[in-house]
Write an enzyme that holds these catalytic residues in place. Structure first.
Site, PDB file in Angstrom:
ATOM      1  N   ASP A  59     -20.801 -72.906 -58.915  1.00 21.96           N
ATOM      2  CA  ASP A  59     -19.411 -72.518 -59.146  1.00 21.96           C
ATOM      3  C   ASP A  59     -19.356 -71.623 -60.382  1.00 21.96           C
ATOM      4  O   ASP A  59     -19.386 -72.096 -61.524  1.00 21.96           O
ATOM      5  CB  ASP A  59     -18.544 -73.762 -59.347  1.00 21.96           C
ATOM      6  CG  ASP A  59     -17.061 -73.416 -59.468  1.00 21.96           C
ATOM      7  OD1 ASP A  59     -16.723 -72.208 -59.394  1.00 21.96           O
ATOM      8  OD2 ASP A  59     -16.250 -74.339 -59.646  1.00 21.96           O
ATOM      9  N   LYS A  61     -16.950 -70.008 -61.510  1.00 17.58           N
ATOM     10  CA  LYS A  61     -15.687 -70.088 -62.249  1.00 17.58           C
ATOM     11  C   LYS A  61     -15.727 -71.185 -63.304  1.00 17.58           C
ATOM     12  O   LYS A  61     -14.791 -71.343 -64.082  1.00 17.58           O
ATOM     13  CB  LYS A  61     -14.523 -70.326 -61.281  1.00 17.58           C
ATOM     14  CG  LYS A  61     -14.293 -69.144 -60.341  1.00 17.58           C
ATOM     15  CD  LYS A  61     -13.103 -69.372 -59.440  1.00 17.58           C
ATOM     16  CE  LYS A  61     -12.867 -68.162 -58.542  1.00 17.58           C
ATOM     17  NZ  LYS A  61     -11.696 -68.337 -57.646  1.00 17.58           N
ATOM     18  N   GLY A  82     -22.182 -57.706 -56.019  1.00 15.02           N
ATOM     19  CA  GLY A  82     -21.309 -56.744 -55.360  1.00 15.02           C
ATOM     20  C   GLY A  82     -19.846 -56.950 -55.685  1.00 15.02           C
ATOM     21  O   GLY A  82     -18.970 -56.697 -54.843  1.00 15.02           O
ATOM     22  N   TYR A  83     -19.558 -57.414 -56.896  1.00 11.97           N
ATOM     23  CA  TYR A  83     -18.173 -57.635 -57.311  1.00 11.97           C
ATOM     24  C   TYR A  83     -17.490 -56.319 -57.683  1.00 11.97           C
ATOM     25  O   TYR A  83     -18.147 -55.301 -57.912  1.00 11.97           O
ATOM     26  CB  TYR A  83     -18.114 -58.552 -58.532  1.00 11.97           C
ATOM     27  CG  TYR A  83     -18.768 -59.899 -58.364  1.00 11.97           C
ATOM     28  CD1 TYR A  83     -18.584 -60.655 -57.213  1.00 11.97           C
ATOM     29  CD2 TYR A  83     -19.557 -60.429 -59.373  1.00 11.97           C
ATOM     30  CE1 TYR A  83     -19.173 -61.905 -57.066  1.00 11.97           C
ATOM     31  CE2 TYR A  83     -20.151 -61.677 -59.250  1.00 11.97           C
ATOM     32  CZ  TYR A  83     -19.956 -62.410 -58.097  1.00 11.97           C
ATOM     33  OH  TYR A  83     -20.544 -63.639 -57.961  1.00 11.97           O
ATOM     34  N   ARG A  90     -16.304 -60.897 -66.523  1.00 14.49           N
ATOM     35  CA  ARG A  90     -15.327 -61.970 -66.753  1.00 14.49           C
ATOM     36  C   ARG A  90     -15.907 -63.340 -66.406  1.00 14.49           C
ATOM     37  O   ARG A  90     -15.515 -64.350 -67.009  1.00 14.49           O
ATOM     38  CB  ARG A  90     -14.060 -61.717 -65.929  1.00 14.49           C
ATOM     39  CG  ARG A  90     -13.233 -60.540 -66.429  1.00 14.49           C
ATOM     40  CD  ARG A  90     -11.825 -60.585 -65.879  1.00 14.49           C
ATOM     41  NE  ARG A  90     -11.773 -60.438 -64.435  1.00 14.49           N
ATOM     42  CZ  ARG A  90     -11.740 -59.275 -63.790  1.00 14.49           C
ATOM     43  NH1 ARG A  90     -11.779 -58.142 -64.489  1.00 14.49           N
ATOM     44  NH2 ARG A  90     -11.686 -59.223 -62.481  1.00 14.49           N
ATOM     45  N   GLY A 124     -11.455 -51.462 -50.984  1.00 18.23           N
ATOM     46  CA  GLY A 124     -11.855 -50.478 -49.983  1.00 18.23           C
ATOM     47  C   GLY A 124     -12.837 -51.066 -49.004  1.00 18.23           C
ATOM     48  O   GLY A 124     -13.344 -52.184 -49.186  1.00 18.23           O
ATOM     49  N   HIS A 125     -13.112 -50.303 -47.965  1.00 14.18           N
ATOM     50  CA  HIS A 125     -14.112 -50.692 -46.969  1.00 14.18           C
ATOM     51  C   HIS A 125     -14.870 -49.445 -46.540  1.00 14.18           C
ATOM     52  O   HIS A 125     -14.479 -48.309 -46.855  1.00 14.18           O
ATOM     53  CB  HIS A 125     -13.469 -51.381 -45.763  1.00 14.18           C
ATOM     54  CG  HIS A 125     -13.153 -52.824 -46.001  1.00 14.18           C
ATOM     55  ND1 HIS A 125     -14.143 -53.776 -46.203  1.00 14.18           N
ATOM     56  CD2 HIS A 125     -11.974 -53.489 -46.081  1.00 14.18           C
ATOM     57  CE1 HIS A 125     -13.578 -54.961 -46.391  1.00 14.18           C
ATOM     58  NE2 HIS A 125     -12.256 -54.812 -46.334  1.00 14.18           N
ATOM     59  N   ASP A 126     -15.942 -49.675 -45.801  1.00 16.24           N
ATOM     60  CA  ASP A 126     -16.829 -48.605 -45.339  1.00 16.24           C
ATOM     61  C   ASP A 126     -16.078 -47.367 -44.862  1.00 16.24           C
ATOM     62  O   ASP A 126     -16.384 -46.244 -45.271  1.00 16.24           O
ATOM     63  CB  ASP A 126     -17.704 -49.173 -44.213  1.00 16.24           C
ATOM     64  CG  ASP A 126     -18.594 -48.143 -43.558  1.00 16.24           C
ATOM     65  OD1 ASP A 126     -19.813 -48.196 -43.758  1.00 16.24           O
ATOM     66  OD2 ASP A 126     -18.078 -47.266 -42.836  1.00 16.24           O
ATOM     67  N   TYR A 129     -14.719 -45.180 -47.635  1.00 18.85           N
ATOM     68  CA  TYR A 129     -15.752 -44.557 -48.455  1.00 18.85           C
ATOM     69  C   TYR A 129     -16.362 -43.342 -47.752  1.00 18.85           C
ATOM     70  O   TYR A 129     -16.551 -42.283 -48.360  1.00 18.85           O
ATOM     71  CB  TYR A 129     -16.856 -45.561 -48.787  1.00 18.85           C
ATOM     72  CG  TYR A 129     -16.373 -46.861 -49.372  1.00 18.85           C
ATOM     73  CD1 TYR A 129     -15.348 -46.891 -50.321  1.00 18.85           C
ATOM     74  CD2 TYR A 129     -16.936 -48.074 -48.983  1.00 18.85           C
ATOM     75  CE1 TYR A 129     -14.901 -48.085 -50.854  1.00 18.85           C
ATOM     76  CE2 TYR A 129     -16.499 -49.275 -49.512  1.00 18.85           C
ATOM     77  CZ  TYR A 129     -15.477 -49.280 -50.440  1.00 18.85           C
ATOM     78  OH  TYR A 129     -15.033 -50.471 -50.959  1.00 18.85           O
ATOM     79  N   ASP A 155     -21.734 -48.694 -45.509  1.00 16.37           N
ATOM     80  CA  ASP A 155     -22.226 -49.941 -46.102  1.00 16.37           C
ATOM     81  C   ASP A 155     -23.749 -49.985 -46.193  1.00 16.37           C
ATOM     82  O   ASP A 155     -24.305 -50.329 -47.240  1.00 16.37           O
ATOM     83  CB  ASP A 155     -21.758 -51.135 -45.266  1.00 16.37           C
ATOM     84  CG  ASP A 155     -20.337 -51.561 -45.602  1.00 16.37           C
ATOM     85  OD1 ASP A 155     -19.748 -50.998 -46.533  1.00 16.37           O
ATOM     86  OD2 ASP A 155     -19.814 -52.464 -44.918  1.00 16.37           O
TER      87      ASP A 155
END
Length: 366
Positions: A59, A61, A82-83, A90, A124-126, A129, A155
């Protein structure tokens, strides 16, 4: 890559595929899954991008979870996350914190827009892009909208493969100089890079910015896809004259019809003739006609059909593991052959093993 340790912070899309590729090549990839999973609803046992990996659940967090990941990063050669930009920082596991613990670490960051720029923090997504890079506009018919090529182009081609290239180059540098670094792999960068040859053709006046008007986008009648009598399709790539001559003869084109190739103004006429010929037989029949020749013609197969293609079957391009037919690891090596060694990792299934192997006792009690 035996002996190389890779820490993957669980995500979706190009990051997991990149980590799978490294795992296929023999790296010890440990995936840090989050409690509750990724939320995509995919049964972990069927998520092939997690094959050849081990999984622990942490975890992030929780401060104690971040400390465990830093312990793992201290023992890793490569880390992949991949954040969105700033999220890893953070959570306490960003590049600064990880490199402070392990100066030789290669920290690979996989995003769509990159770590900076006006859209860096935007979702966003593939499809988006590849849209802004111009790559999406290359696909589809002239009379319709561009056709998304699944998520293979952005991707995986523009994302995963560039991340893998980057982290391997950085690993080589780290081993030579004792210093790790951050690899910023953005899908927009990689996808744009893939269009280099097209930009060269444009600069030379050999490519037009409209679909089906160029040699490689269906504009040429001897490079395209044609329907067959049974609703199947055949792919034609008879670019060179000698291959085209074989193609024309086997298709049954007359001498005058075949000669239309030499006059681009008459290519629509040639395309109509070729299309009419292909509609006279089934895909299987045409496959038999062109089999074993240099006509550069192949049947368009579905994903379920591809493993049974004679050539792919002979090469072992697909394999079966844990009852799932899947693409085999690629590329191939003469001295260090690759294989599917483990089925998809179930979240947390390898916690005790990794805690012992990587000497991170806190992991076993997290």
């Amino acid at each position: 890559m035996a002996g190389v340790r890779v820490l993957e912070l669980a995500g979706i899309g190009p990051g997991p595929f990149a980590a799978m590729l490294l795992a296929d090549l023999g790296a010890d990839v440990v995936r840090v899954d989050r409690p509750g999973g990724a939320g995509l609803g995919v049964e972990p046992a069927l998520d092939l991008t997690n094959r050849n990996k081990r999984s622990v659940v942490v975890d992030l967090k929780d401060a104690a979870g971040a400390a465990v990941v830093l312990d793992l990063a201290e023992r890793a050669d490569i880390l992949i996350e991949g954040y969105r930009p700033g999220v890893a920082e953070r959570l306490g596991v960003g590049p600064e914190a990880c490199l402070a613990r392990n100066p030789r670490l290669v920290y690979g960051r996989m995003t769509g827009w990159g770590q900076d720029g006006p859209l860096a923090a935007t979702a966003g997504h593939d499809i988006g892009y590849i849209a802004v890079t111009g790559a999406l506009d290359l696909t589809g018919p002239a009379a319709g909208p561009p056709t998304p090529p699944a998520n293979l182009l952005g991707d995986y081609a523009g994302g995963s493969l560039y991340l893998v290239t980057g982290v391997l180059a950085a690993l080589h540098h780290a081993r030579a100089h004792g210093r790790g670094q951050v690899v910023d792999a953005a899908i927009v960068d990689g996808t744009a890079h893939l269009t280099t040859m097209i930009h060269a053709l444009r600069a030379a006046g050999a490519w037009q910015d409209r679909r089906e008007a160029n040699l490689l986008d269906g504009g040429a009648p001897f490079y395209g896809v044609y329907a067959t009598a049974d609703g199947g399709h055949m792919a034609v790539g008879a670019l060179e004259q000698r291959f085209y001559d074989t193609f024309a003869a086997l298709l049954g084109l007359g001498e005058q019809e075949a000669a239309l190739r030499a006059d681009p103004a008459r290519w629509p006429e040639l395309r109509a003739v070729v299309a009419a010929r292909f509609r006279t037989r089934t895909r299987e029949e045409w496959t038999g006609v062109f089999a074993g020749t240099d006509a550069c013609v192949a049947p368009v197969l579905g994903l379920g059909e591809a493993p049974d293609h004679p050539h792919l079957a002979a090469r072992g391009t697909f394999t079966e593991d844990a009852g799932i037919v899947q693409p085999a690891p690629a590329p191939r090596f003469s001295a260090t052959p690759t294989a599917v060694r483990r089925p998809p990792a179930r979240p947390g299934a390898h916690t005790a093993d990794v805690a012992a192997d990587w000497d991170v006792p806190a992991l076993a009690t997290d």
